[in-house]
Scaffold this active site. Structure first.
Site, PDB file in Angstrom:
ATOM      1  N   CYS A 116      -2.023   0.951   9.562  1.00  0.00           N
ATOM      2  CA  CYS A 116      -3.464   0.836   9.275  1.00  0.00           C
ATOM      3  C   CYS A 116      -3.675  -0.218   8.193  1.00  0.00           C
ATOM      4  CB  CYS A 116      -3.971   2.194   8.769  1.00  0.00           C
ATOM      5  SG  CYS A 116      -5.604   2.141   7.999  1.00  0.00           S
ATOM      6  N   GLY A 151      14.652  -1.182   4.617  1.00  0.00           N
ATOM      7  CA  GLY A 151      14.846  -1.575   3.226  1.00  0.00           C
ATOM      8  C   GLY A 151      13.909  -2.698   2.837  1.00  0.00           C
ATOM      9  N   ILE A 165      10.085  -1.869   9.798  1.00  0.00           N
ATOM     10  CA  ILE A 165       9.619  -0.475   9.892  1.00  0.00           C
ATOM     11  C   ILE A 165       8.967  -0.087   8.575  1.00  0.00           C
ATOM     12  CG2 ILE A 165      10.293   1.938  10.256  1.00  0.00           C
ATOM     13  CD1 ILE A 165      10.846   0.253  12.693  1.00  0.00           C
ATOM     14  N   ARG A 183      28.428   8.322  -1.764  1.00  0.00           N
ATOM     15  CA  ARG A 183      27.559   8.300  -0.584  1.00  0.00           C
ATOM     16  C   ARG A 183      28.349   8.028   0.698  1.00  0.00           C
ATOM     17  NH1 ARG A 183      21.826   5.931  -3.094  1.00  0.00           N
ATOM     18  NH2 ARG A 183      21.133   8.037  -3.614  1.00  0.00           N
ATOM     19  N   CYS A 192      -9.780   0.892  12.168  1.00  0.00           N
ATOM     20  CA  CYS A 192      -9.255  -0.458  12.403  1.00  0.00           C
ATOM     21  C   CYS A 192      -8.540  -0.524  13.755  1.00  0.00           C
ATOM     22  CB  CYS A 192      -8.323  -0.893  11.271  1.00  0.00           C
ATOM     23  SG  CYS A 192      -6.735  -0.048  11.235  1.00  0.00           S
ATOM     24  N   THR A 223      10.574   5.376  -3.635  1.00  0.00           N
ATOM     25  CA  THR A 223       9.312   4.834  -4.135  1.00  0.00           C
ATOM     26  C   THR A 223       8.922   5.512  -5.448  1.00  0.00           C
ATOM     27  OG1 THR A 223       8.559   4.333  -1.909  1.00  0.00           O
ATOM     28  CG2 THR A 223       6.856   4.543  -3.587  1.00  0.00           C
ATOM     29  N   HIS A 227       4.748  12.216  -3.006  1.00  0.00           N
ATOM     30  CA  HIS A 227       4.049  12.243  -1.700  1.00  0.00           C
ATOM     31  C   HIS A 227       4.781  13.060  -0.635  1.00  0.00           C
ATOM     32  CE1 HIS A 227       6.716   8.710  -1.814  1.00  0.00           C
ATOM     33  NE2 HIS A 227       6.922   8.974  -0.559  1.00  0.00           N
ATOM     34  N   GLU A 228       5.902  13.679  -0.987  1.00  0.00           N
ATOM     35  CA  GLU A 228       6.642  14.498  -0.022  1.00  0.00           C
ATOM     36  C   GLU A 228       6.619  15.940  -0.525  1.00  0.00           C
ATOM     37  OE1 GLU A 228      10.629  12.949  -0.210  1.00  0.00           O
ATOM     38  OE2 GLU A 228      10.051  10.918   0.320  1.00  0.00           O
ATOM     39  N   CYS A 259      -5.431   1.675  13.884  1.00  0.00           N
ATOM     40  CA  CYS A 259      -5.714   3.112  13.971  1.00  0.00           C
ATOM     41  C   CYS A 259      -6.190   3.514  15.360  1.00  0.00           C
ATOM     42  CB  CYS A 259      -6.769   3.507  12.942  1.00  0.00           C
ATOM     43  SG  CYS A 259      -6.088   3.662  11.280  1.00  0.00           S
ATOM     44  N   HIS A 314      10.795   3.991  -8.146  1.00  0.00           N
ATOM     45  CA  HIS A 314      10.187   2.708  -8.515  1.00  0.00           C
ATOM     46  C   HIS A 314       8.964   2.940  -9.413  1.00  0.00           C
ATOM     47  CE1 HIS A 314      12.938   0.780  -5.965  1.00  0.00           C
ATOM     48  NE2 HIS A 314      12.304   0.885  -4.827  1.00  0.00           N
TER      49      HIS A 314
END
Lengths: 348, 348, 348, 348
Positions: free
Chosen positions: B113, B269, B293, B206, B102, B46, B69-70, B105, B49
């Site tokens: 959420c 994906g 997912i 890979r 919600c 992400t 975010h990690e 949640c 991106h």
């Protein structure tokens, strides 16, 4: 090679302890059945109960009967209409002969068929040179699978059903009782990402085997408090799942106490007589699930067993500690009674 | 050590490709929030991106924003009412900040959420010396867990949710796409008794990593037909489960065809644009289940991740192939774009 | 209308039977809490145990305490930081105040939180003009829902969790115990396609209510053998599921015997003292699942309850047989002890 | 009464539209098979496809063949070894003749057997005075069940599998397509506590039937936007589950958009040709589950169907709108093609 007319068979001739190796007629496969030349047969705890003639055996069985229900061998003859199997096939068999007509049989639960007949319990078994089984019960073994391992796929199926009665990977487990099926469960858990795996037993011999097969911690139930040790090993939480494989009445109480709130207790062990449980405190308030396991899902468990064995993810050979020719069956059963062994196989 | 007033931060200053390392004010934790000194932050697909400013980023994000975010780091300040966490705690965080009100949640599905705000996407992120997160999002890391591994628990949680969306032990798997999360999935599958594990990708680099992490077979999608090779490897049956982690449109069609009748296809994906599927033939008649997912169950996946990492059942270190000081972020992102890498971490 | 400084409250002043209606200070909502003006509160079996001061109450509770945990009313004041709720809102509340930090709370199982505090048991309850609850526990009632029905949503949630612990439509059920929650279960089963629904109790009054609420057959446990009658009504098969809601020790044995092979027994009832079970014969060989239910999934059960009540699929009004002003609480509790009633509500 | 040697049969004589009522030899039951005198046979959408000879029929079927696969009648002769059934039994039959040896058949998923042969598609069907079916496929009807209702148990089983592919009671549903199976689904949902039940179709005739069978709301897909209307009816949330029973390609896109985050879309309808879906936005980000339903679980669905029908919880008679003697089959098929009907039965 033609099939002879007579064979060796371990016969429970009459009610009471013991058994006799006799020469008896080779059975003939009826319609839909096959005749198998047995190469290896293995001794189950149930066979020990039959040998010793405990209350369950006395109440259920009729003599004379050839006992034994776990085996591997080759098909030598087909009854009329037997399909999906050929002479020469290397096979084992599901030991529960189901009715095929009851609600359970018609809805994917044939392992709890209401009119089930069990090999070596309700019909002639496999502690013999030859055994007859329905073609529908036949399981084809991969050629490379050793016969002694192929023979113990049946009890391995019990371990499969007990272990996978709910989620395993990443979950914590306590295995109560490290007899052969308990040991197989430990190996399966280790191969399936359970953590930690705690195993408890009274026998040092079996605890050492459990460590060897993948347990992270063992509890010597002679000297340690199984419940408090389990809580200690799980930061006070209790385990996600307890597999009760000992049949000991005290173990069942421990199982409820050692499971975490919301955990599961899966019971394969068969306690003799009533067990008193504090259901309010140890079960309802904890929101536990308690599962009874009998037999094994036909044939889901066999496919799963095959997946683990054929891939080498699980190696059951260390579980098999002794092999005897059927002639010395008394030595084999006496050893089984002591518990100083893993799985014992008889060769034919 | 006191917290300074200014810090380094990787800022997306305006729509368009690229990013800038700027010196900006250290944010202050609001009510119920905590301030974390970031030690390591890792680059997600992400983030690539966002760096490249693809259509999704252009449609969703507002600039300027610190992305990322990690991470892993230590708590240095608490906002009013922040509970369950102390200054000095070694932590990572769930990146989805949920509404808590919600339906999702309030029924154990907060990962979907309806009013979710994501760190580094919808609010200031962690590619910076300091980041603010709600105390409720904090995850306490075990002290012995290396910060770079602690940082990638978040995407590991995606792998956990994808892999365990249904049964794993003894089941056959095809993993489509061996980026970092695909590789983590392979490691998880191996530790959880899946067999066989087949992995497909276009990159030799890979595929080699996939073999190293536990795949039984790899398929070079440049030269081989993924579907026919999978069928061949499963005796014509197809696999029990396909994990679609590439986002490639052709891969989704392959996924449906490579799954066995009654199997599952679990998609993490994200395909760009519409995908045309022969749903009658490849989906309905086969009785498949298709699962989407997104995010990860909060905090089930974190507990599962911890169980695998703390026990050593899974070792994620081989997945992390490169580490860069944040100053050379351009090099890191350029490498990420090539795909000749596993997971890349930035140190602060 | 301003909130007064003092209020009526039903107080358990000291260990021992009984309770006193006192005038006490109106409590103040702390941070994150709200103050509710109670319109209706209903009497639970647990309240009867507290009133009678049974062994459980004596072991768990500290006096003085206002008891009662089921209610409906309007919010009159907010503590600091209380969000998602406004003064004037028409509400009820989940009675379990959870810790929010334990494994269970963070994985969707907060109803079995390990550090749970219960309204009217561990903290001040709702048999009073006003009650304080955390904002996070508030449930918004639809305006058209009558307050006495809104009040009993909490125990209805227990029925929801017990009934839906596994599949219902098209399944056969035996409900053991037709107290208010058993009666609600019968209504839920009828609305959810269970068939047949068999209900057993010792009280003719309650069996008549069970018939009225949708049972297909009732068993008067005073005169009939519950197990043999259940087998007779199911063609010898046994029922798919038994809901044990009586807490009677004999009922639990009957539950195991009345379930079909592979069935489930779901226990909400709390037996006093140990229960002796023949686990081999009645549980393991039958392949049963036994589930303990406590509290109710927060807030899944509330949403489900709302779905059934708002749509009229279930009408709980017939379950409520008596309504008393709180001043005559003694009459209400004495009636509850006799069992010649359904649900009893107190008005304030 | 003896069985004659010749009978009427609706024969697909050659590729192309139409069919012929011919006089042909009565078939003889082979080993394990039974011969049934057909009383009523019902017309499935598949039969209409065969009658019209669509692309699927042209690709799959060989002529000449008697078609039809839903029926009720009486057994008049047994092949050798046919067990569990007697001459004179009042029966219907599962239409999928399974191999019994594949992975699916041996693990409770025989409805997706890899070598399945279907009555009236791959082997001689039941639009005839007599039909041969395997004894293992026979389902015994209760004597009081009307033959036309007994005949439609087979498609009712499709509705059962689609509806109960996940939880129903208290859940909200959108049924796309109100043909006979969609209508049966509406009735099942109503009997099983679903709420609200929303049904959409292009036909006013069928929407009126849906209301009559228990839908809470209907959407006229000619004039209303199905997705926005569904969102409106669910407070913007979307439904817990969509049952796609139309096979229309646009309906599948609508299904994904009308489901709530975390919901399920269960597809029984068979779209002709590829369907383009925005899987990232409409599926993955929403965390949906998509399920393909084909055939029906053997015999779980039959037991469930029996439970609903025998108890009267569901009354399928309103679904059957027309009955024709087989001689006027053309009229029946022409009506079926118009869609201005519910289920149509043929009498013999």
């Amino acid at each position: 090679m033609t099939t002879p007319s007579r064979m060796r068979a371990l016969v429970k001739t009459a009610p009471g302890a013991g058994a006799e190796l006799q020469v008896v007629p080779v059975p003939r496969p009826g319609p839909g059945e096959v005749l198998v030349k047995v190469a290896v047969a293995s001794i189950c705890g149930t066979d020990v109960h039959i040998y010793e003639w405990n209350a369950w055996a006395a109440g259920r069985m009729r003599t004379p009967i050839v006992f034994g229900h776990e085996f591997a061998g080759h098909v030598v003859a087909l009854g009329t209409g037997a399909s999906g199997v050929e002479v020469g096939d290397y096979v084992s068999a599901e030991s529960h002969v189901i009715c095929g007509r009851c609600y359970q049989c018609r809805t994917g639960q044939s392992h709890i068929c209401r009119s089930c007949s069990i090999l070596g319990v309700d019909r002639q078994g496999c502690f013999a040179d030859y055994v007859v089984v329905p073609a529908a019960n036949v399981w084809h073994n991969p050629p490379e699978l050793a016969p002694e391992v192929a023979s113990i796929q049946e009890p391995f199926g019990n371990a499969v059903d007990t272990v996978f009665a709910d989620g395993v990977p990443g979950k914590s487990f306590l295995v109560l009782g490290c007899g052969p099926i308990g040991l197989m469960a430990v190996a399966l858990l280790r191969a399936s990402g359970a953590t930690p795996i705690i195993a408890a037993d009274l026998s040092d011999y079996r605890l050492a085997m459990a460590m060897n097969l993948g347990a992270d911690h063992v509890i010597d139930a002679k000297s340690a408090d199984t419940v408090s040790r389990t809580l200690e090993l799980t930061g006070g939480e209790g385990v996600d799942a307890v597999l009760e494989m000992s049949g000991a009445r005290t173990a069942i109480t421990q199982a409820l106490k050692a499971a975490r709130n919301g955990g599961r207790v899966t019971m394969l062990g068969l306690p003799a007589g009533p067990v008193a449980l504090d259901l309010a405190e140890d079960f309802v308030f904890k929101g536990l699930t308690l599962q009874g396991i009998t037999g094994r899902h036909i044939f889901e468990t066999w496919y799963t067993a095959k997946a683990f064995l054929a891939s080498g993810r699980v190696d059951l050979r260390p579980v098999i500690t002794h092999s005897y020719p059927i002639e010395v069956f008394r030595e084999a059963f006496e050893l089984a009674i002591t518990g100083k062994c893993g799985k014992i196989v008889l060769t034919l």
